[in-house]
Write a protein that holds these residues in place. Structure first.
Motif, PDB file in Angstrom:
ATOM      1  N   ALA A  26       0.162   2.754  -4.211  1.00 41.88           N
ATOM      2  CA  ALA A  26       0.390   1.314  -4.084  1.00 41.88           C
ATOM      3  C   ALA A  26       1.289   0.793  -5.202  1.00 41.88           C
ATOM      4  CB  ALA A  26      -0.947   0.575  -4.102  1.00 41.88           C
ATOM      5  N   PHE A  71      -5.262   4.059  -2.962  1.00 42.13           N
ATOM      6  CA  PHE A  71      -4.246   3.159  -3.500  1.00 42.13           C
ATOM      7  C   PHE A  71      -3.387   3.827  -4.573  1.00 42.13           C
ATOM      8  CE2 PHE A  71      -7.162   0.401  -1.422  1.00 42.13           C
ATOM      9  CZ  PHE A  71      -6.423  -0.695  -1.014  1.00 42.13           C
ATOM     10  N   HIS A 101       0.812  -1.209   0.000  1.00 41.39           N
ATOM     11  CA  HIS A 101       0.000   0.000   0.000  1.00 41.39           C
ATOM     12  C   HIS A 101       0.851   1.268   0.000  1.00 41.39           C
ATOM     13  CE1 HIS A 101      -2.729   3.143   1.471  1.00 41.39           C
ATOM     14  NE2 HIS A 101      -3.717   2.393   1.008  1.00 41.39           N
TER      15      HIS A 101
END
Length: 832
Positions: free
Chosen positions: A661, A658, A637
């Protein structure tokens, strides 16, 4: 009998006498033969409540009252002779010859009585464990009178507030005159059944606050009830034309009640045994100026987020412009244009039909009339066909509400509330009717142009398709082209699957053209808005700002990553929009916003007891386990923090955001980056200093978050504090001193939870250790938290737990950008 025998008998009698006194002190009943005399008391069977004589602060007067017996402060929840105090300690509470419960002074004068007309000779009054004093007959046990029927200033669980419009009888709360005088003051609170039932707070006969109507589950004018009090309150029809309000909490060990103060302040308080034993407010009725009844006068709405807070409704203007400009809004607003019915009554020109203007998400005006219409269209028709009806609203559970008088006490909400439709003259409406001939002509012309454009672009599209090197995303209505090299880096590990695309126009309508009233917040990506589709579905819309430090790469990362993920503890991406320069992500709406909004707010954090907090911790763990090990992709993440944990209706956590990420291959353990992204305070040392990230980077962030959840403090709240650099340093200091209890938020530090909380602190310290190899993987963390791993290793010193010298700090600031001490995501540091 010798002297020794006599002495023994006397001693035995004294022991038996003392035993009887002790036994008598623990009884919970008053009868004709068993009365209490100041300062004697009786205690309920479970020792939860006590009844006796007391004197308020700064007063020598004596009153009979009921208070909690298991806390250190005498806090009366009910007072008997509140209007007739005793001026000495000669008072007695007993059963009179006519079967009534009475308070007498030294001259046997009755200062207070239960006033039961059908008393019994064998009447007994018993103090119950719920705080209710019940008068009944010993033979049949029927209740003749209850203290719950005559409440004072405190509303405790299982009490009932009632009101009956037919009989005019009601049982409201009434304030004390002052903290030292419990006689009836000027404030009262109870059910107003004159219209759709709601709870109203009065100053004498003038309303000063109200809850809004009851919809069968909550009072719709109190947004906090959506997530906090849904399981506690109930307002029911008693079958005789009246209404009864009750509240009950599942955890009976939690000492809490609702108090109406002598200054007119109403709110929920709880006993905080960990904070040196004191009462603390958990919720207050007046959250801002707009909660005060009629703050802006009639035909005006109040919005605490605006300046000024008051504004006239559409079609209305200030009644007194000078007073309005000087912010004296009490006289409210008046109509600019008379309605058709008024013009007819005054003999004026008929003109065109009136219409309705929609005011969204508001606390509806006070004292509505209820209509039996069960559909919104029928509700509208009922108002339309009645000239005296000036507004209507339709709400599930309440159905149709109509207003025929002044519209007073309208408050604008950012979420929740109801939609109010206000009747206006035709000339005040935006949606003026256009001549049908004009409509038909325009339709023909526009249709012909549209067909020509479609034919032209169809031909162009066919030609372009033969030679184009563009990638076509899945579509709903219109093709959206994105240059292949923009998304290529994001597609190294995965191909983009089907994801719904929303049109820009659809999202403009859903957010009321990105109205600032719908703005939920601002992140590194850009602003986030609340929206609502025509079918009623609520959404959260993240709009990429042109000035954002995050651009197409983060946008596509989030689209690619989260579109692949489906888990109850991850926020759900509903779709996206890419039109022109606009790039937007559409998520499910989380009514309780983010964890930091609760955790770091002094009042709202009290709503997160330990059970809720541990449930949030477990949910975050499950979400991380899915990302790291159980999903089709392997996701790091890289920006886990309290503001990126969203809470749903039941306060269940969902990991969000996200954009930072990264997707890992199944055989990859770590990766390097020349572009460090994330939030200071949550970054692991190897990532912040060297650009190396792995699953253990997320574990470090989780460890920081876990310690924040336990302590109720931000990791960055220690900046400028000479004792510790951060929460990690503070926790490590207390751990070494054997004083870990000092770290725990007082609101959750109950002895029954200490073992579980201390284990969580231990796990948190294991997660924030300096070296990644020492930190447990997330699946091990879950086993540790659930005690599946009993013996935990001793943690090593956390990263960032020692204060840098001023010289070191100056050197760091010279070499890199200054450290951020807020929650803004950092994307511009270069890893070494």
């Amino acid at each position: 009998m010798d002297l020794g025998s006599c002495t023994s008998i006397i001693a035995l009698h004294l022991i038996l006498y003392c035993f009887c006194l002790e036994f008598g002190a623990s009884i919970d009943t008053i009868s004709l033969s068993q009365f209490i005399r100041d300062p004697e008391t009786i205690v309920s069977a479970g020792k939860k409540f006590e009844l006796g004589f007391f004197s308020p602060v700064n007063s020598t007067n004596r009153y009979v009252a009921i208070w909690y017996s298991n806390i250190s402060i005498t806090t009366p929840v009910w007072v008997a002779n509140r209007n007739k105090p005793l001026n000495d300690s000669s008072g007695i509470m007993t059963i009179s010859e006519d079967g009534n419960l009475v308070v007498l002074n030294g001259q046997k004068e009755t200062l207070w009585s239960s006033n039961v007309s059908t008393g019994m000779n064998d009447s007994r009054a018993q103090l119950m464990d719920d705080g209710n004093l019940v008068l009944g007959g010993s033979e049949n046990g029927n209740s003749l009178w209850q203290s719950f029927q005559e409440p004072s200033d405190t509303y405790i669980p299982k009490m009932r507030l009632t009101a009956n419009p037919r009989t005019g009888k009601k049982t409201p709360l009434t304030s004390w005159k002052s903290p030292s005088d419990p006689s009836i003051g000027s404030f009262s609170l109870g059910i107003d059944p004159s219209s759709i039932p709601e709870v109203v707070l009065w100053n004498d006969s003038r309303p000063i606050w109200r809850t809004g109507p009851w919809n069968g589950q909550v009072f719709i004018g109190v947004p906090e009830m959506n997530s906090v009090y849904l399981d506690g309150f109930n307002l029911a029809d008693d079958g005789n034309g009246g209404f009864t309000l009750s509240v009950g909490f599942a955890d009976e060990s939690y000492i809490t009640n609702f108090v109406l103060s002598s200054e007119g302040k109403f709110g929920q308080v709880f006993w905080d045994d960990m904070n040196e034993g004191s009462w603390r407010y958990q919720w207050e009725s007046v959250q801002d100026e707009c909660d005060v009844y009629g703050k802006c006068g009639s035909f005006a709405s109040c919005d605490a987020k605006n300046t000024p807070i008051c504004s006239c409704l559409k079609g209305f203007e200030p009644k007194n412009a000078d007073e309005w400009n000087s912010r004296n809004w009490t006289h409210g607003c008046v109509r600019r244009k008379a309605m058709r019915c008024e013009r007819i009554q005054n003999g004026g020109e008929l003109g065109k039909e009136d219409g309705f203007s929609k005011l969204e998400r508001v606390k509806v005006p006070g004292f509505a009339e209820w209509s039996s219409s069960i559909t919104e269209q029928k509700c509208r028709d009922d108002c339309w066909n009645n000239c005296s009806c000036i507004a209507y609203a339709y709400y599930t559970g309440i159905y149709c509400m109509l207003w025929k008088g002044n519209l007073t006490d309208i408050k604008k909400f950012s979420s929740g509330g109801a939609d109010l439709y206000i009747r206006l003259a035709y000339t005040e409406l935006d949606n003026k009717k256009i001549n049908m001939k004009v409509i038909i002509s325009l339709t023909v012309v526009v249709g012909a142009i549209a067909i020509a454009i479609c034919v032209f672009y169809s031909w162009r599209w066919i030609e372009r398709k033969r030679t184009s090197k563009k990638v076509l995303l899945p579509k709903r209505k219109h093709p959206i082209l994105l240059d292949e090299n923009v998304i290529q880096d994001n597609l190294n590990h995965v191909k983009l699957q089907e994801l719904p695309l929303f049109s820009l126009q659809m999202l403009i309508v859903a957010t009321d053209n990105f109205n600032t009233a719908n703005k939920l917040g601002q992140g590194g990506f850009g602003p986030v808005y609340k929206g609502k589709f025509p079918d009623g579905q609520e959404i959260a819309l993240k709009r990429l700002s042109r000035a954002s430090g995050q651009g197409q790469e983060e946008f596509m990362t989030e689209v690619v990553v989260i579109s692949k993920l489906q888990h109850m503890n991850l926020v759900r991406l509903l779709g996206c929009c890419v039109e022109g320069e606009e790039k937007m992500l559409v998520y499910e709406y989380m009514p309780n916003r983010s964890l930091d909004a609760f955790l770091f707010d002094p009042s709202r954090k009290q709503l997160l007891d330990w059970k809720k907090r541990f449930n949030i911790v477990e949910g975050i763990c499950r979400g991380l386990l899915y990302l790291h090990r159980d999903s089709r992709l392997r996701i790091i993440h890289r920006d886990l923090k309290a503001s990126n944990i969203l809470l749903d209706q039941e306060l269940n956590p969902k990991i969000s955001d996200f954009g930072m990420a990264r997707i890992f291959g199944r055989n990859e353990d770590q990766a390097d980056t020349g572009r460090v992204v994330g939030t200071f305070g949550y970054m692991s040392p190897e990532y912040a200093m060297e650009g190396r990230f792995s699953e253990k980077s997320d574990v470090f962030s989780f460890g920081v978050l876990l310690l924040e959840i336990i302590s109720g403090r931000k990791n960055t709240s220690f900046y400028g504090n000479e004792e510790a650099l951060s929460l990690l340093g503070y926790a490590w200091k207390l751990w070494n001193e054997g004083n870990i209890a000092a770290l725990v938020d007082p609101g959750i530090s109950y002895p029954s939870f200490h073992e579980e909380i201390f284990r969580c602190v231990h796990v948190g310290l294991l997660c924030v250790q300096e070296f990644a190899k020492d930190r447990p993987a997330i699946f091990t963390v879950i086993s540790m938290l659930n005690s599946e791993i009993v013996d935990l290793p001793t943690p090593k010193q956390p990263a960032f737990s020692e204060r840098r010298s001023e010289l070191d700090t100056a050197s760091l600031q010279h070499d890199q950008r200054p450290e951020s001490i807020n929650n803004v995501t950092v994307t511009l540091l270069s890893g070494r």
